[in-house]
Design an enzyme around this catalytic site. Structure first.
Site, PDB file in Angstrom:
ATOM      1  CG  MET A  30      -1.872  -1.238   1.145  1.00 43.94           C
ATOM      2  SD  MET A  30      -3.490  -0.947   1.836  1.00 43.94           S
ATOM      3  CE  MET A  30      -3.086  -0.627   3.534  1.00 43.94           C
ATOM      4  CG  HIS A  34       8.932   0.525   5.665  1.00 43.86           C
ATOM      5  ND1 HIS A  34       9.192  -0.813   5.802  1.00 43.86           N
ATOM      6  CD2 HIS A  34       7.601   0.685   5.955  1.00 43.86           C
ATOM      7  CE1 HIS A  34       8.104  -1.442   6.187  1.00 43.86           C
ATOM      8  NE2 HIS A  34       7.109  -0.566   6.274  1.00 43.86           N
ATOM      9  CG  HIS A  37       7.208  -2.102   2.036  1.00 35.74           C
ATOM     10  ND1 HIS A  37       7.154  -0.876   2.666  1.00 35.74           N
ATOM     11  CD2 HIS A  37       5.997  -2.676   2.214  1.00 35.74           C
ATOM     12  CE1 HIS A  37       5.947  -0.722   3.202  1.00 35.74           C
ATOM     13  NE2 HIS A  37       5.223  -1.795   2.946  1.00 35.74           N
ATOM     14  N   GLY A 148       4.999 -10.316   4.096  1.00 36.74           N
ATOM     15  CA  GLY A 148       5.728 -10.242   5.357  1.00 36.74           C
ATOM     16  C   GLY A 148       4.975 -10.917   6.491  1.00 36.74           C
ATOM     17  CD  GLU A 149       7.086 -15.626   8.826  1.00 35.39           C
ATOM     18  OE1 GLU A 149       7.906 -15.300   9.727  1.00 35.39           O
ATOM     19  OE2 GLU A 149       6.977 -16.780   8.378  1.00 35.39           O
ATOM     20  CE  LYS A 150       4.751  -4.360   9.680  1.00 33.48           C
ATOM     21  NZ  LYS A 150       3.408  -3.863  10.076  1.00 33.48           N
ATOM     22  CG  ASP A 151       0.847  -7.206   7.873  1.00 36.48           C
ATOM     23  OD1 ASP A 151       0.266  -6.544   8.738  1.00 36.48           O
ATOM     24  OD2 ASP A 151       1.763  -6.734   7.163  1.00 36.48           O
ATOM     25  CB  SER A 186       5.200  -0.486  10.837  1.00 37.70           C
ATOM     26  OG  SER A 186       3.918   0.051  10.612  1.00 37.70           O
TER      27      SER A 186
HETATM   28  P1  AMP Z   1       1.730  -2.874   3.480  1.00 38.04           P
HETATM   29  O1  AMP Z   1       2.194  -1.859   2.487  1.00 38.04           O
HETATM   30  O2  AMP Z   1       1.828  -2.423   4.897  1.00 38.04           O
HETATM   31  O3  AMP Z   1       0.389  -3.463   3.107  1.00 38.04           O
HETATM   32  O4  AMP Z   1       2.771  -4.084   3.386  1.00 38.04           O
HETATM   33  C1  AMP Z   1       3.046  -4.724   2.172  1.00 38.04           C
HETATM   34  C2  AMP Z   1       3.795  -6.004   2.440  1.00 38.04           C
HETATM   35  O5  AMP Z   1       5.019  -5.722   3.097  1.00 38.04           O
HETATM   36  C3  AMP Z   1       3.004  -6.947   3.376  1.00 38.04           C
HETATM   37  O6  AMP Z   1       3.193  -8.284   2.932  1.00 38.04           O
HETATM   38  C4  AMP Z   1       3.675  -6.710   4.699  1.00 38.04           C
HETATM   39  O7  AMP Z   1       3.555  -7.812   5.588  1.00 38.04           O
HETATM   40  C5  AMP Z   1       5.109  -6.481   4.273  1.00 38.04           C
HETATM   41  N1  AMP Z   1       5.856  -5.782   5.315  1.00 38.04           N
HETATM   42  C6  AMP Z   1       5.583  -4.579   5.888  1.00 38.04           C
HETATM   43  N2  AMP Z   1       6.456  -4.303   6.860  1.00 38.04           N
HETATM   44  C7  AMP Z   1       7.308  -5.355   6.925  1.00 38.04           C
HETATM   45  C8  AMP Z   1       8.443  -5.684   7.746  1.00 38.04           C
HETATM   46  N3  AMP Z   1       8.881  -4.878   8.713  1.00 38.04           N
HETATM   47  N4  AMP Z   1       9.068  -6.854   7.513  1.00 38.04           N
HETATM   48  C9  AMP Z   1       8.633  -7.714   6.542  1.00 38.04           C
HETATM   49  N5  AMP Z   1       7.584  -7.465   5.734  1.00 38.04           N
HETATM   50  C10 AMP Z   1       6.928  -6.302   5.931  1.00 38.04           C
END
Ligand code: AMP
Length: 280
Positions: A30, A34, A37, A148-151, A186
């Protein structure tokens, strides 16, 4: 790096590459990109011929219009960091490119995995996530997709969605990328003030303490009490801490009842909601 705004232009490009037996690694995001990603981008680059990142703030996964409006949008910076990291393609669609007018999320039956934790407080959220990722997979036709396993709960949802939709893509879970302090990277960390940035590694410290307690032989109730007590004496407000089976995401009441368990935590630093987890 080639930027696409329309799937009508993107998909034929991918089809052509796949006809040449090239592999495509895909990272849906989204934006507000950082290093977390970028850890996914680096893995994709090592394992695929081409890497594509999508940047799309998906309206159907927000149940609060204000949250959607406030989501950070940093397109120019995103393009810069992706170029620097050697990404091949970026897909930055408009809402109209992916959704019909007034289209709502598809209703999936995920059993219990979308009802607990992040699903409990955000009804419909995971239907929105599954809907957009299915659309993106059909547009991008990736060989491998990195999450990412964060989610972690989101990964379980995507795995189920791929099964139900019969999509031909490998879902590759990636470890949480952390700052040296332990804080999980994040997009929301940008909203922390300096003091909160200094204090926030506490969350990961408590998670690692909890794992150590388990390894010393403490039971689930004792580990949960340690986490509760620690947060009561901290500047953070604990929303939940759950220890669940990794597959069902249902709480376990004994470490010996399950092969793989994981602790999930959500805590607030002021009004910033921070999420993290760890394998037990
Ligand atoms: P988002 O833009 O927050 O929807 O994240 C996009 C992808 O990046 C998702 O699969 C997240 O789990 C992953 N992601 C975000 N932050 C991290 C992190 N610190 N470590 C690993 N993957 C991440």
């Amino acid at each position: 790096m080639v930027i696409f705004n329309e799937k009508e232009k993107l998909t034929p490009t991918i089809v052509e590459l796949k006809n040449q037996n090239k592999t495509i690694g895909f990272i849906p995001t989204m934006g507000a990109l950082h290093e977390g990603h970028m850890s996914l981008v680096r893995a994709s680059k090592l394992q695929n011929d081409y890497t594509i990142v999508s940047v799309f703030v998906n309206p159907t996964q927000f149940n609060n219009a204000d949250d959607l409006a406030k989501y950070p949008r940093t397109e120019e910076k995103d393009i810069e960091i992706l170029t620097k990291n050697g990404c091949d393609f970026v897909y930055m669609p408009t809402v109209q490119d992916l959704y019909e007018e007034n289209e709502v999320a598809k209703q999936y039956d995920f059993g219990t995995i979308d009802k607990v934790m992040e699903g409990a407080s955000r009804p419909g959220h995971f239907d929105g996530v599954a809907t957009i990722v299915a659309k993106l997979f059909r547009a991008v036709i990736p060989t491998n997709a990195y999450f990412g396993e964060k989610d972690f709960q989101q990964i379980r949802i995507i795995q189920e969605m791929v099964k139900q939709e019969n999509l031909d893509v490998n879902i590759i879970p990636m470890p949480i990328f952390r700052a040296e302090t332990g804080l999980a990277l994040s997009s929301r960390n940008a909203r922390l003030n300096n003091q909160q940035v200094n204090e926030a590694p506490f969350i990961y410290k408590i998670l690692t303490d909890a794992v150590n307690l388990k390894n010393e032989g403490k039971n689930i109730d004792e580990v949960k009490k340690y986490v509760d007590d620690s947060f009561n004496n901290s500047p953070f407000k604990l929303e939940y801490f759950e220890i669940t089976d990794e597959k069902t995401l249902l709480p376990i009441n004994s470490f010996s009842n399950t092969e793989n368990s994981r602790g999930f935590i959500v805590a607030y630093a002021g009004d910033v909601r921070l999420i993290d987890n760890i394998q037990f």
